[in-house]
Design an enzyme around this catalytic site. Structure first.
Site, PDB file in Angstrom:
ATOM      1  N   PHE A 130       0.857  -1.189   0.000  1.00 37.26           N
ATOM      2  CA  PHE A 130       0.000   0.000   0.000  1.00 37.26           C
ATOM      3  C   PHE A 130       0.896   1.243   0.000  1.00 37.26           C
ATOM      4  CE2 PHE A 130      -2.885   3.131   1.805  1.00 37.26           C
ATOM      5  CZ  PHE A 130      -4.055   2.854   1.134  1.00 37.26           C
ATOM      6  N   ASP A 200       2.162  -4.972   8.570  1.00 36.28           N
ATOM      7  CA  ASP A 200       0.952  -4.156   8.501  1.00 36.28           C
ATOM      8  C   ASP A 200      -0.231  -5.119   8.384  1.00 36.28           C
ATOM      9  OD1 ASP A 200      -1.212  -2.544   7.793  1.00 36.28           O
ATOM     10  OD2 ASP A 200       0.091  -1.082   6.814  1.00 36.28           O
ATOM     11  N   TYR A 225     -10.683   1.025  10.576  1.00 37.08           N
ATOM     12  CA  TYR A 225     -11.926   1.280   9.826  1.00 37.08           C
ATOM     13  C   TYR A 225     -12.225   0.245   8.745  1.00 37.08           C
ATOM     14  CZ  TYR A 225      -8.495   3.705   6.851  1.00 37.08           C
ATOM     15  OH  TYR A 225      -7.394   4.017   6.095  1.00 37.08           O
ATOM     16  N   LYS A 226     -11.361  -0.763   8.589  1.00 38.43           N
ATOM     17  CA  LYS A 226     -11.623  -1.793   7.581  1.00 38.43           C
ATOM     18  C   LYS A 226     -12.398  -2.939   8.244  1.00 38.43           C
ATOM     19  CE  LYS A 226      -7.816  -0.222   4.747  1.00 38.43           C
ATOM     20  NZ  LYS A 226      -6.351  -0.218   4.591  1.00 38.43           N
ATOM     21  N   ARG A 385     -12.132  -4.964  -7.129  1.00 40.88           N
ATOM     22  CA  ARG A 385     -11.791  -5.550  -5.841  1.00 40.88           C
ATOM     23  C   ARG A 385     -13.070  -5.780  -5.022  1.00 40.88           C
ATOM     24  NH1 ARG A 385      -8.074  -2.704  -1.247  1.00 40.88           N
ATOM     25  NH2 ARG A 385      -9.881  -1.329  -1.205  1.00 40.88           N
TER      26      ARG A 385
HETATM   27  C1  LIG Z   1      -5.765   1.021   4.414  1.00 43.84           C
HETATM   28  C2  LIG Z   1      -4.303   0.918   4.612  1.00 43.84           C
HETATM   29  C3  LIG Z   1      -3.594   1.947   5.240  1.00 43.84           C
HETATM   30  C4  LIG Z   1      -4.311   3.194   5.660  1.00 43.84           C
HETATM   31  O1  LIG Z   1      -3.486   4.104   6.283  1.00 43.84           O
HETATM   32  P1  LIG Z   1      -4.124   5.367   7.020  1.00 43.84           P
HETATM   33  O2  LIG Z   1      -2.990   6.024   7.638  1.00 43.84           O
HETATM   34  O3  LIG Z   1      -5.143   4.837   7.992  1.00 43.84           O
HETATM   35  O4  LIG Z   1      -4.808   6.182   5.979  1.00 43.84           O
HETATM   36  C5  LIG Z   1      -2.246   1.761   5.447  1.00 43.84           C
HETATM   37  N1  LIG Z   1      -1.614   0.643   5.040  1.00 43.84           N
HETATM   38  C6  LIG Z   1      -2.271  -0.365   4.427  1.00 43.84           C
HETATM   39  C7  LIG Z   1      -1.539  -1.598   4.010  1.00 43.84           C
HETATM   40  C8  LIG Z   1      -3.632  -0.249   4.185  1.00 43.84           C
HETATM   41  O5  LIG Z   1      -4.279  -1.226   3.559  1.00 43.84           O
END
Ligand SMILES: *Cc1c(COP(=O)(O)O)cnc(C)c1O
Length: 426
Positions: A130, A200, A225-226, A385
């Site tokens: 990400f 992560d 939030y996921k 997705r």
């Molecule tokens: C969704 C996601 C994030 C989100 O980061 P925020 O700081 O909460 O915006 C970070 N890393 C990964 C791998 C994600 O899937």
């Protein structure tokens, strides 16, 4: 043998987790396959948030830091999350965003590596990680004179042979492909090479069983939030292996990470353990919503917990893959997500060379909410997705979603002008 809509209804009727769906407020006529991006709202959240606002804030005012347990909230919610990720109580804290937590964890890992294995100054990650993770690592490297090296998943073993490698930073389940790493095996291989691992868990916490303690991971961060259903911009979390937690400061040494914040001393004295990974005053309204979200996942505990959620998630994604291949054949969709259960997260991604964005938009117009992730021009194609949160997605939902997808493709509906318009958030 073809699975029918009738079969899917029967699967829902036999599903031991079916009742958990009632914990959520998924609107009628919506098939929500985007819980991997923003989890659905738990029914408990509005009343709880209203209580925090009207009673704890409105009536009790500043006394609530003590009387309503506000001060301990990040630790309390952290301990709830810990139950989902194989962590001991007192090792996880709900705070800040994933990006900020990654900065703290990665900085601490850099420091520990520099002290224990001097002369190492590289971080390795995946090219399709990400982007925010890569940006944070890149910024840290720029600041410290380190180097970030990006590899493909099959090149990780080779990358570990680099004697300058300090840290392996990986996302357990890839946001784009849904591919999952073997956390225990990768962590062990990294440790044998003298490398620390920062995981992560954005697409893992609440989605797949995770055992940070069993894997002896070093650091982990994840998203609220996921799959934890904490609401838009919910606090994220950070976990530190207890053997590392007291070894160094993290760089965002704000007063909430101080041992005695209300002593107001001019010098910093880090709190013991994970509490030092807090920075400033924490968002109570958001933490209250996150607690509702995490409790909605923990509601599965009496029904078999993460193992039961995982079983259902794999059954849902297996079904989706089988139905797409059977019913949408000939439309140029290819499966990107691994078929092997041990390598699959809780989502399915399909690539398509033309129209991926518009197809997703046409599906959304029909109430089937998934999302689109743009290709990167470096071998990772445009994808459709679909996230499957077993708490509130059922088997008939899968059947209906595929039916809509077939219709969108067969009628060419996606070619309509309205579906080509690019929104700011995809
Ligand atoms: C969704 C996601 C994030 C989100 O980061 P925020 O700081 O909460 O915006 C970070 N890393 C990964 C791998 C994600 O899937």
């Amino acid at each position: 043998m073809t699975t029918t809509q009738q079969d899917c209804r029967a699967l829902d009727a036999q599903d031991p987790l079916r009742a958990l769906r009632d914990l959520f407020d998924v609107p009628a006529n919506t098939i929500y396959l985007d819980g991997n991006s923003l989890g659905a709202m738990p029914r408990s959240a509005p009343a709880r948030v209203a209580e925090v606002v009207t009673t704890e804030w409105g009536r009790d005012l500043i006394r609530s830091w003590n009387s309503a347990g506000w001060f301990e909230m990040p630790r309390k919610v952290g301990d709830l999350i810990a139950r989902l990720i194989g962590a001991e109580p007192g090792t996880t804290i709900a705070t800040d965003s994933t990006s900020v937590n990654l900065f703290k964890a990665l900085s601490a890992a850099l420091r520990i590596s520099a002290e224990t294995k001097p002369g190492r100054w590289r971080i390795v990650s995946e090219r399709s990680n990400f982007p925010t993770d890569l940006y944070i690592a890149e910024a840290l490297c720029k600041d410290k004179g380190w180097e970030l090296v990006l590899v493909e998943p099959h090149e990780i073993a080779e990358a570990l042979k680099d004697e300058k490698l300090a840290i392996l930073m990986l996302t357990h389940v890839n946001y784009r492909t849904g591919a999952m790493h073997d956390m225990a095996a990768v962590t062990q291989a990294a440790h044998e090479a003298g490398v620390l691992v920062v995981w992560d868990l954005a697409h893992s916490a609440g989605a797949v069983p995770v055992d940070l303690t069993g894997a002896d991971a070093d650091f982990a961060v994840g998203c609220g939030y996921k799959y934890l259903n904490g609401g838009p911009g919910a606090p994220a979390f950070v976990w530190v292996n207890p053997k590392h937690a007291d070894r160094c400061w993290q760089p965002l040494a704000g007063w909430w990470g101080h041992d005695k914040p209300f002593a107001f001393t001019p010098d910093y004295q880090p709190a013991a353990g994970i509490v030092r990974y807090q920075c400033g005053t924490q968002p109570m309204i958001s933490l209250a919503a996150l607690e509702c979200g995490v409790q909605s996942v923990l509601a599965a505990e009496p029904l078999g917990g993460m193992a039961a959620l995982r079983r259902k998630s794999l059954a849902l994604t297996d079904l989706f893959i089988a139905l797409v291949e059977e019913r949408c054949a000939g439309h140029g969709l290819s499966l990107v997500t691994p078929r092997e259960h041990t390598r699959r997260g809780s989502q399915v991604c399909l690539s398509k060379t033309e129209g991926a964005y518009a197809i997703v938009q046409a599906l959304i117009a029909r109430g089937v909410i998934g999302d689109y992730r743009a290709g990167d021009g470096a071998g990772h194609p445009d994808i459709l997705r679909f996230g499957f949160t077993p708490l509130y997605v059922g088997f008939e939902d899968v059947w209906n979603a595929v039916e809509h997808l077939c219709q969108v493709l067969e009628t060419g509906e996606w070619q309509g002008a309205a579906f080509q318009r690019q929104h700011a958030v995809t």
